[in-house]
Design an enzyme around this catalytic site. Structure first.
Site, PDB file in Angstrom:
ATOM      1  N   GLY A  13       0.502  -1.150   0.070  1.00 23.11           N
ATOM      2  CA  GLY A  13      -0.032  -0.038  -0.197  1.00 23.11           C
ATOM      3  C   GLY A  13       0.938   1.142  -0.142  1.00 23.11           C
ATOM      4  O   GLY A  13       0.622   2.422   0.605  1.00 23.11           O
ATOM      5  N   SER A  14       1.810   1.265  -0.426  1.00 24.22           N
ATOM      6  CA  SER A  14       2.601   2.183  -0.319  1.00 24.22           C
ATOM      7  C   SER A  14       2.046   4.186  -1.299  1.00 24.22           C
ATOM      8  O   SER A  14       2.565   4.627  -0.949  1.00 24.22           O
ATOM      9  CB  SER A  14       4.422   2.500  -1.357  1.00 24.22           C
ATOM     10  OG  SER A  14       3.915   2.176  -1.934  1.00 24.22           O
ATOM     11  N   ASN A 109      -6.420   4.183 -12.327  1.00 26.90           N
ATOM     12  CA  ASN A 109      -5.734   2.528 -11.820  1.00 26.90           C
ATOM     13  C   ASN A 109      -4.439   3.352 -11.561  1.00 26.90           C
ATOM     14  O   ASN A 109      -4.179   3.908 -12.789  1.00 26.90           O
ATOM     15  CB  ASN A 109      -5.541   1.636 -12.508  1.00 26.90           C
ATOM     16  CG  ASN A 109      -5.003   0.441 -11.753  1.00 26.90           C
ATOM     17  OD1 ASN A 109      -4.163   0.405 -11.334  1.00 26.90           O
ATOM     18  ND2 ASN A 109      -4.056  -0.021 -12.856  1.00 26.90           N
ATOM     19  N   HIS A 111      -1.149   2.106 -13.223  1.00 27.67           N
ATOM     20  CA  HIS A 111      -0.195   0.875 -13.672  1.00 27.67           C
ATOM     21  C   HIS A 111       1.439   0.653 -13.921  1.00 27.67           C
ATOM     22  O   HIS A 111       1.695   1.962 -14.068  1.00 27.67           O
ATOM     23  CB  HIS A 111      -0.762   0.524 -15.059  1.00 27.67           C
ATOM     24  CG  HIS A 111      -0.283  -0.931 -15.587  1.00 27.67           C
ATOM     25  ND1 HIS A 111      -0.397  -2.602 -15.102  1.00 27.67           N
ATOM     26  CD2 HIS A 111       0.869  -0.893 -16.859  1.00 27.67           C
ATOM     27  CE1 HIS A 111      -0.057  -2.994 -15.809  1.00 27.67           C
ATOM     28  NE2 HIS A 111       1.037  -2.186 -16.767  1.00 27.67           N
TER      29      HIS A 111
HETATM   30  C1  GAR Z   1       2.742  -0.418  -7.505  1.00 24.22           C
HETATM   31  O1  GAR Z   1       3.501  -0.904  -8.527  1.00 24.22           O
HETATM   32  C2  GAR Z   1       1.330  -0.894  -8.508  1.00 24.22           C
HETATM   33  O2  GAR Z   1       1.507   0.142  -9.809  1.00 24.22           O
HETATM   34  C3  GAR Z   1       1.893  -2.018  -8.653  1.00 24.22           C
HETATM   35  O3  GAR Z   1       1.890  -2.902  -7.664  1.00 24.22           O
HETATM   36  C4  GAR Z   1       2.716  -1.935  -7.106  1.00 24.22           C
HETATM   37  C5  GAR Z   1       2.064  -1.985  -5.672  1.00 24.22           C
HETATM   38  O4  GAR Z   1       2.653  -1.169  -5.045  1.00 24.22           O
HETATM   39  N1  GAR Z   1       0.604  -2.538  -9.470  1.00 24.22           N
HETATM   40  C6  GAR Z   1      -0.272  -3.340 -10.752  1.00 24.22           C
HETATM   41  O5  GAR Z   1       0.810  -3.915 -11.016  1.00 24.22           O
HETATM   42  C7  GAR Z   1      -1.185  -3.352 -11.368  1.00 24.22           C
HETATM   43  N2  GAR Z   1      -1.871  -4.486 -11.880  1.00 24.22           N
HETATM   44  P1  GAR Z   1       1.813  -0.990  -3.410  1.00 24.22           P
HETATM   45  O6  GAR Z   1       1.189  -1.598  -2.944  1.00 24.22           O
HETATM   46  O7  GAR Z   1       3.354   0.288  -2.665  1.00 24.22           O
HETATM   47  O8  GAR Z   1       1.248   0.731  -3.339  1.00 24.22           O
END
Ligand code: GAR
Length: 197
Positions: A13-14, A109, A111
């Protein structure tokens, strides 16, 4: 009127935290009303609760591939929170067109690629394998097609000699944390023109 924002996560969840931090700063056109996850063990849930935001977990696993039933359960806390905007922030379940349709024009979203390049998974490795000189991240409106939809913002980073998927992901993530809050701020204020950082 301040827009009400619900955020869906699956992990650390950053990006969600970056959104919460920005919304906590003064003069923001949006406020967080819910952080929900498909994984009850998602570390981000603890962080969101510590930030004083209502949290919910709807484990997708008992639904065993019945996406519609999972989404019906997920919708309960979301609808109770009455969000104007739904932000996917590292939410790793594919949503059905029916779910997406409910939030048409108000679901975002992030990505980790320069869409339309590399929708789906393993974006950083694919950019490395292609010999790209640059990588980055995209915030877009969610439509029924995976990782498609109008682009609301992009940030780019160089790919450096010796990069691995991990080092590249870390460089991109720094930009994700700049881009997503900036795009949400604009979007909540009614500006859907793309932002390029
Ligand atoms: C992030 O890099 C986001 O862009 C990616 O997952 C990570 C989540 O990190 N999302 C995807 O790949 C969506 N298909 P986080 O939980 O630290 O925000």
């Amino acid at each position: 009127m301040t827009k009400r924002v619900a955020i869906l996560i699956s992990g650390g969840g950053s990006n969600m935290l970056a959104l919460l931090r920005d919304m906590a700063a003064g003069g923001h056109p949006a406020q967080p009303v819910l952080v929900a996850s498909n994984d009850p063990a998602a570390a981000g849930l603890v962080k969101a609760a510590a930030a004083g935001v209502t949290v919910a977990a709807v484990d997708h696993r008992p639904f065993k591939g019945d996406r519609a039933a999972f989404e019906a359960a997920l919708l309960e806390p979301i609808l109770a929170a009455e969000p104007d905007i739904l932000c996917l922030a590292g939410f790793m379940r594919v949503l059905t067109p029916a779910f997406v349709g409910r939030f048409a024009g108000r679901m975002l979203n992030i990505h980790p690629s320069l869409l339309p390049l590399y929708p789906g998974l393993h974006t950083h490795q694919r950019a490395l394998d292609a010999g790209d000189a640059e990588a980055g991240c995209t915030v877009h409106e969610v439509t029924p097609v995976l990782d498609d939809g109008p682009i609301l913002g992009q940030a780019r980073v160089p790919i450096l000699p010796g990069d691995t998927a991990e080092t590249l992901a870390a460089r991109v993530l720094v930009q994700e944390h700049r881009l997503y809050p900036a795009v949400l701020r604009r979007f909540a204020g009614g500006d859907r023109s793309p932002l390029y950082l």
